[in-house]
Design a protein around this motif. Structure first.
Motif, mmCIF file in Angstrom:
data_model
loop_
_atom_site.group_PDB
_atom_site.id
_atom_site.type_symbol
_atom_site.label_atom_id
_atom_site.label_comp_id
_atom_site.label_asym_id
_atom_site.label_seq_id
_atom_site.Cartn_x
_atom_site.Cartn_y
_atom_site.Cartn_z
ATOM 1 N N VAL A 562 0.834 -1.205 0.000
ATOM 2 C CA VAL A 562 0.000 0.000 0.000
ATOM 3 C C VAL A 562 0.864 1.250 0.000
ATOM 4 O O VAL A 562 0.513 2.276 -0.577
ATOM 5 C CB VAL A 562 -0.932 -0.002 1.233
ATOM 6 N N ASP A 563 2.012 1.125 0.625
ATOM 7 C CA ASP A 563 2.884 2.286 0.685
ATOM 8 C C ASP A 563 3.329 2.717 -0.714
ATOM 9 O O ASP A 563 3.738 3.852 -0.901
ATOM 10 C CB ASP A 563 4.099 1.973 1.544
ATOM 11 N N TYR A 566 1.504 5.712 -1.834
ATOM 12 C CA TYR A 566 1.974 6.964 -1.258
ATOM 13 C C TYR A 566 3.363 7.311 -1.767
ATOM 14 O O TYR A 566 3.676 8.475 -2.004
ATOM 15 C CB TYR A 566 1.948 6.878 0.263
ATOM 16 N N LYS C 169 6.366 11.653 8.017
ATOM 17 C CA LYS C 169 5.275 10.891 7.411
ATOM 18 C C LYS C 169 4.028 10.989 8.289
ATOM 19 O O LYS C 169 2.922 11.256 7.805
ATOM 20 C CB LYS C 169 5.716 9.440 7.277
ATOM 21 N N PHE C 173 0.576 12.839 6.953
ATOM 22 C CA PHE C 173 -0.684 12.088 6.877
ATOM 23 C C PHE C 173 -1.751 12.752 7.744
ATOM 24 O O PHE C 173 -2.869 13.002 7.298
ATOM 25 C CB PHE C 173 -0.468 10.648 7.362
ATOM 26 N N PHE C 234 -7.096 0.513 6.904
ATOM 27 C CA PHE C 234 -6.585 0.211 5.578
ATOM 28 C C PHE C 234 -7.338 1.105 4.591
ATOM 29 O O PHE C 234 -8.536 1.252 4.728
ATOM 30 C CB PHE C 234 -6.861 -1.269 5.290
ATOM 31 N N PRO C 235 -6.768 1.718 3.611
ATOM 32 C CA PRO C 235 -5.349 1.746 3.228
ATOM 33 C C PRO C 235 -4.639 3.023 3.667
ATOM 34 O O PRO C 235 -3.717 3.437 2.987
ATOM 35 C CB PRO C 235 -5.454 1.679 1.719
ATOM 36 N N PHE C 236 -5.061 3.601 4.774
ATOM 37 C CA PHE C 236 -4.408 4.850 5.202
ATOM 38 C C PHE C 236 -3.490 4.616 6.392
ATOM 39 O O PHE C 236 -3.212 5.515 7.163
ATOM 40 C CB PHE C 236 -5.461 5.886 5.598
ATOM 41 N N HIS C 237 -3.061 3.374 6.543
ATOM 42 C CA HIS C 237 -2.384 3.025 7.782
ATOM 43 C C HIS C 237 -0.873 3.128 7.688
ATOM 44 O O HIS C 237 -0.199 2.890 8.687
ATOM 45 C CB HIS C 237 -2.727 1.578 8.113
ATOM 46 N N THR C 238 -0.326 3.449 6.520
ATOM 47 C CA THR C 238 1.105 3.179 6.353
ATOM 48 C C THR C 238 1.995 4.089 7.183
ATOM 49 O O THR C 238 3.160 3.791 7.359
ATOM 50 C CB THR C 238 1.508 3.285 4.880
ATOM 51 N N PRO C 241 3.108 2.012 11.076
ATOM 52 C CA PRO C 241 4.267 1.172 11.405
ATOM 53 C C PRO C 241 5.547 1.986 11.542
ATOM 54 O O PRO C 241 6.339 1.751 12.461
ATOM 55 C CB PRO C 241 4.346 0.210 10.224
#
Lengths: 611, 104, 511
Positions: A562-563, A566, C169, C173, C234-238, C241
């Motif tokens: 998914v990254d 971005y 990041k 976001f 998901f899918p805005f979780h990146t 981590p």
């Protein structure tokens, strides 16, 4: 009896104490606490059983409402009827014997405290499982025993193989548990309650026999039962689970936890009666499992793996009994199996204990005279396992086979399959006896079992021999079974088949009149024995179908696909940045020129708009 | 003696011509001194236009602006020449195409 | 008034902690600890004995315990308006408790500018408290930003090797999605002006606006994006981590324990009640995202070799359940979602604290370089085992109650989706047990010296263990606190609606 809550609380409290002591407790106290708490619980159960046998009254006890959300109000409550009393007696009785045995078995282990903490926790969870008044509390016990099984299989955590076996046990059963959870969702959504008795009543009033919803619900429950009880197709964890200490195998993977699936189906039998297809599926799963596992047991050389496959096979018999509607016989077999399989595991553990942790039966041999107590225990246990006449296993297995025979249509097939299984049981159980205890010695025992080991063995010997005479107080729980009215011929065949198995085992492994080597040497024989040794290669199949794809998937996704979206956005910004940067040349004249042209452009636009 | 003695168009054409000359000089010359001079020419062209306009309508504003431009131009030359000295010292050249450290 | 005092107390405590560094380097942490304890006690003491219901409430949105409205910018209809109900109270207590845990977990970790560190910690807490209390949309947005900046500093200054990337990041976001929310707030306020002729940013005034369906949809989406980025779904979780992995222990604890909950809180408090119709339309998509998050997070958690990254992905998976519970939109699922917010806050905070303790002792987060730690640190191992099984949803612990309720509620609405989400139970077992295997089980490195948990750490762990067991066996107080909010959500949609009508037990009443 209001003190019923004490029964699971005793081992639970002891487990908590042992955990909180963080291993600083002296060994003697650990042993006293660990075994004593289960012993006390056993005494309480005995008192309860006495009261129950006297009045036959169902006892209910609500401790507190677990949670209440709208109409969903599961309680922490116990429901004790004949079935529960039987299960509780087995759990605490056999459990106490195994705890006693464990004291000696685990005495030299540095983590004995952790061991008893887990074992006590297991007993508590198992008691909650069987005493639960509703399916959610049952699920709590269900997962609790699964956790303890995981902890105990991986007890010797330093060997990664043990950890692998433990994880496999937990995850494979978790697959079944998830199906069961879905079953609970379905039952609650449709019937509005998870309390077992009201639920059965509601099911009977809302559903007709053969409706699709009860079939689906029971199929999902069956998924849970199959996982926990190591039946096809989720049986693969049990042989590997033998990595744990042997008393653990005796308690969890033979006598109690693995029979939880049988208990679940028996407990909710009212639902299964509404779903004949599932009921039939239970029978076929049982039959298939008992045969496949029995064949696999023939080829093993690890003493515990033989017993593990035989456990799978014997639970197959219980499933067969449940499938043909002989619930009482199934539970009866559960009880006798708990006796003789615990006996066999404890005896096997004693052999391993006395032979420097040797597991391979072909490196044993001739132990009959060297370890007489163990030999007699093993012999009695094997006799009961093979259902030789007048042992406890004989009564229970015979009852199952006769009930199977009664079923119209498929009955004779089930009966014949069960008979074949019985013969195979005779062969593999006495193969074990003959190879380990007769012939020439390969390894010398370095010690003899002490009284803490011998006593449980002797008690279990007695129970295995005479357990068939027990009358279980199940008449109020299950519908009365039609009295078997099979012809005498059928009965004689049932009696004779295990003897035939014994005879074959004798000829093959002791008398050597038939050469096992010539049988196994042909291409077919070698292929089959290899196939059976690896448990029909089902592990390999699952490895290819589930494990590898999952590993591949996680590896593929590892770096966060998914990254990329971005990162693409970032790249776009960077690209635009570089393009715009190119405009900034640092040349003064270029700036001046662009300003001029910009001005011209603006003036042009203004003029255009003005006209 | 009011109003402009010569036609307005002539003055404006001259101013435009001067302005264009300055602009061309600014865009085409590479030497910073010449660029500054071109700038002065442009400023003066504008000033001329203001003076002419002020005379045309008989108002003082044009002359005020002229004075303003004059002082701005003086200030600009002062700062500009200071910068020229720095550029000469740093880059050892007055060629503005060489002095382009601020490029992106 | 007490709510404003609470926030000011935390802000002031932060200043105090910052300056106290000049006196002694150990003083900031004591100041911070004292501030949070005093704030917690103050919060509990200042609760009214009875539960008065606010009369200003147009649709009966629950029982408000406290309400405060001070004029701020009257010409724009912006006020300092704070209100407290059961849900906010629950989350405030969680916030302050985890604040304590965060301070305890960073007790000996921070050497560089400890004063500023504790100040940022307290300011984050103040921002979060403000978010949970504000009922003026403008004020809410302000606090939303206030909680972001100190957290950014925590990561950017005290983080690990790749801190700048992670902090940036995280900031981008959150900021980008926050701007969408600001836009949506302004649109909403203008709609309010058009409807009532009075510009107001108050939640109570904006509640119950009838919006043009298209406009409502887009405005709802602005809120939804802001909250789901924070959740994260998901899918805005990146960002998560990276931020978790690089943050200092206390930062991870706060981030996982409470900052993620602000997203869920926002959905529950604002996104759904303000736009019931649009949310109802959007529910299938949101639930799809929830299921995707549950499974995707679990699979990725399994793939990680970095302890903190694994826990971070497990958060993604668990927060998927929250999203599912919120949009399944019946009592069971909503209660499950609230429960999950609390239980996940505790269990994940504990796991991050563990990860931080391991990193401090071993100077690595790579699980490939651990193994057999149980031998050297049995107390740590026992705690890790407890929270690992809590996170895989063992019955008897809080997470199970939450996930079970969510799935039970979801099953009544979308059985197939529930079956898919239930796969998360299996995958959770896979990654949790794998984590235990790689760290605490396996053969130990005999040369390695590893100090076990000391009293301070065991105290923090013990608190969380007790809390999770309590939530698992007697969650009723939490459920009761959240009940009014959930009731009010259920009134928002017509009762014959297909989603809500599937109340459990409905089938029983059918002929």
């Amino acid at each position: 009896m209001a003190g019923v809550w004490l029964i699971p609380l005793l081992p639970l409290a002891s487990a908590l104490l042992l955990i909180l002591s963080t291993g600083k407790m002296p060994r003697q106290l650990v042993a006293l606490l660990g075994a004593g708490s289960v012993g006390l619980a056993a005494i309480c159960v005995a008192l309860l059983a006495r009261d129950f046998l006297a009045d036959g009254e169902v006892r209910q006890l609500t401790l507190w409402t677990w949670l209440a959300v709208g109409e969903f109000t599961p309680r922490i409550a116990f429901y004790i009827d004949g079935l529960t009393v039987v299960m509780m007696s087995v759990i605490t009785g056999v459990g106490f014997l195994i705890h006693l045995y464990s004291i000696e078995f685990m005495w030299d282990d540095e983590s004995i405290c952790r061991y008893f903490a887990y074992m006590n926790l297991f007993v508590a969870a198992m008691l909650v499982l069987v005493m639960a008044d509703n399916l959610l509390l049952l699920y709590l016990g269900w997962e609790g025993v699964g956790l303890c099984s995981y902890l105990l299989v991986g007890f010797w955590y330093r060997d990664p193989a043990n950890g692998r076996a433990a994880r496999k046990a937990f995850i494979v059963t978790r697959v079944g548990d998830t199906a069961m959870a879905l079953g609970l969702f379905l039952l609650f959504t449709e019937l509005g309650t998870l309390d077992i008795q009201p639920m059965l009543v509601a099911a009977n009033s809302h559903w007709q026999v053969g409706d699709s919803l009860p079939i689906l619900a029971t199929a999902l429950l069956l998924g849970g039962a199959v996982g926990k009880s190591a039946q096809l197709p989720l049986h693969t964890w049990l042989p590997d689970a033998m990595a744990g200490p042997t008393p653990v195998s005796a308690l969890i993977h033979a006598a109690t936890m693995v029979t939880a699936g049988v208990y679940l189906i028996a407990r909710t039998f009212g639902l299964f009666l509404l779903a004949p297809p599932t009921q039939e599926a239970v029978a076929w799963i049982g039959l298939l499992t008992l045969l496949l596992a029995a064949f696999a047991a023939l080829a093993q050389s690890d003493i515990k793996r033989i017993l593990a496959y035989s456990t799978i096979s014997q639970i197959g018999y219980m499933f067969l009994a449940l499938g043909v509607g002989a619930y009482a016989s199934g539970i009866f077999h559960l009880v006798t199996h708990a006796f003789f399989k615990a006996l066999l595991f404890l005896a096997a553990g004693a052999v391993i204990h006395c032979l420097h942790h040797e597991h391979n039966i072909f490196r044993m041999g001739g132990l009959r005279t060297r370890l007489p107590v163990i030999f007699w225990s093993f012999l009695i246990g094997s006799a009961a396992l093979a259902a030789l006449p007048f042992t406890s296993g004989f009564y229970s297995k015979d009852a199952i086979l006769l009930s199977a025979w009664e079923i119209p249509g498929i009955g004779p097939w089930l009966w014949a399959g069960g008979l074949l299984g019985a013969m195979l049981t005779g062969i593999y159980s006495f193969r074990l006896v003959f190879v380990v205890f007769f012939g020439s010695a390969h390894t010398e025992p370095d010690r003899q079992p002490g009284w803490k080991m011998a006593t449980p063995l002797i008690v279990l010997c007695v129970l295995s021999l005479l357990g068939g005479l027990l009358v279980l107080p199940l008449s109020g729980v299950f519908p009365p079974a039609a009295h078997p009215a099979a012809s005498h011929a059928v009965e004689y065949i049932s009696i004779g088949t295990p003897l035939l198995g014994l005879l074959l085992a004798y000829l093959l492994f002791l008398g050597r009149q038939l050469s096992i080597d010539t049988l196994a040497d042909g291409p077919l024989g070698r292929g089959l024995s290899d196939l059976w040794l690896k448990g029909w290669r089902i592990d390999q199949l699952y490895d290819a179908v589930w494990v590898r794809p999952y590993l591949g998937l996680s590896h593929w996704w590892r770096n966060e696909p998914v990254d990329r979206i971005y990162n693409a956005l970032v790249s776009l910004c960077q690209w635009a940045h570089h393009r715009l940067c190119a405009l900034q040349t640092g040349q003064l004249r270029w700036y001046a020129t662009s300003m001029v042209f910009g001005l011209v452009l603006l003036v042009a636009i203004m003029l255009r708009n003005a006209t | 003696m009011s109003g402009l003695q010569i036609p307005m168009e002539h003055v404006l054409a001259l101013a435009g011509l001067l302005f264009s000359c300055g602009l061309m000089g600014l865009m085409l010359r590479r030497n910073i001194i010449f660029m500054l001079m071109s700038l002065e020419v442009m400023l003066n062209a504008v000033a001329l236009a203001f003076v002419a306009a002020g005379a045309q309508w008989g108002q003082a504003d044009g002359q005020i602006i002229f004075l303003l431009i004059l002082s701005v131009a003086a200030a600009e030359v002062a700062v500009g020449l200071g910068l020229v000295l720095q550029i000469q010292r740093r880059f050892k050249t007055l060629d503005m195409d060489q002095a382009r450290r601020l490029r992106g | 008034m007490s709510m404003a005092v609470l926030i000011l107390m935390l802000l002031g405590g932060g200043l105090l902690a910052w300056q106290s560094e000049r006196i002694h380097p150990d003083l900031p942490r004591w100041t911070a600890l004292a501030t949070v304890i005093v704030a917690l006690v103050f919060l509990l003491v200042s609760l009214p004995p009875e539960q008065p219901t606010l009369p200003t409430d147009p649709r009966g949105t629950g029982d408000w315990l406290l309400h405060l409205k001070l004029a701020w910018m009257p010409r724009f209809g912006i006020a300092l308006e704070l209100a407290l109900d059961g849900l906010s109270l629950l989350l405030l207590v969680l916030t302050l408790l985890l604040g304590l845990i965060a301070i305890a977990s960073s007790w000996s970790e921070i050497d560089f500018k400890p004063g500023l560190f504790q100040a940022n910690l307290l300011w984050t807490l103040a921002g979060v408290c403000g978010v949970f209390l504000a009922v003026d949309m403008f004020l809410f947005f302000l606090f939303w930003e206030v909680m972001l900046i100190p957290m950014y500093l925590l990561i950017a200054i005290w983080g690990h090797e790749n801190k700048t990337y992670a902090a940036t990041k995280f900031f981008i976001f959150t900021q980008a999605s926050g701007l969408l929310m600001l836009l949506a707030i302004v649109v909403l306020a203008w709609q309010g002006l058009a409807a009532s002729g009075r510009l107001s940013f108050s939640y109570f005034d904006l509640l119950g606006l009838t919006l043009d369906p298209r406009l409502g949809w887009w405005t709802m989406l602005g809120f939804f994006l802001a909250f789901t980025v924070k959740l994260p779904a998901f899918p805005f979780h990146t960002w998560l981590p990276d931020a978790h992995t690089q943050a200092p222990t206390a930062g991870s604890v706060l981030l996982a324990g409470i900052l993620l909950k602000t997203g869920a809180y926002g959905l529950l408090r604002f996104c759904i009640p303000l736009f019931p119709e649009a949310s109802l339309q959007f529910a299938p998509i949101a639930m799809g995202l929830g299921v995707a998050g549950v499974i995707y997070g679990a699979v990725l958690a399994f793939a990680q070799s970095d302890f903190k990254r694994l826990v971070a992905y497990s958060s993604v998976s668990h927060m998927g359940f929250v999203l599912l519970g919120l949009y399944a939109w019946n009592q069971l699922a909503l209660q499950g979602a609230v429960m999950q917010m609390v239980a996940h806050g505790i269990s994940t905070a504990a796991l991050f604290m563990l990860a931080g303790a391991l990193q401090q002792r071993l100077h690595t987060r790579d699980m490939g370089r651990m193994g057999g730690l149980w031998h050297q640190a049995p107390r740590m191992g026992a705690c890790a085992m407890f929270f690992a099984v809590a996170s895989l949803g063992l019955p008897g612990l809080g997470n199970f109650v939450a996930e079970f309720l969510v799935l039970l509620g979801l099953f009544a609405v979308q059985p197939w989706l529930a079956a898919l989400a239930a796969l998360g139970l299996i995958t959770a077992a896979i990654y949790s047990l794998w984590m235990m295997q790689q760290t605490f089980q396996g053969s130990p490195d005999e040369q390695r010296k590893l100090a076990d948990f000391d009293v301070r750490e065991m105290l923090a762990m013990g608190t969380m263990v007790v809390a999770l067991v309590w939530l698992g066996l007697y969650p009723q107080p939490v459920l009761d606190l959240a009940q009014p909010v959930i009731d009010s959500l259920q009134h928002l949609v017509p009762s014959d609606n297909a989603v809500v009508a599937l109340a459990p037990g409905a089938a029983v009443n059918k002929p």
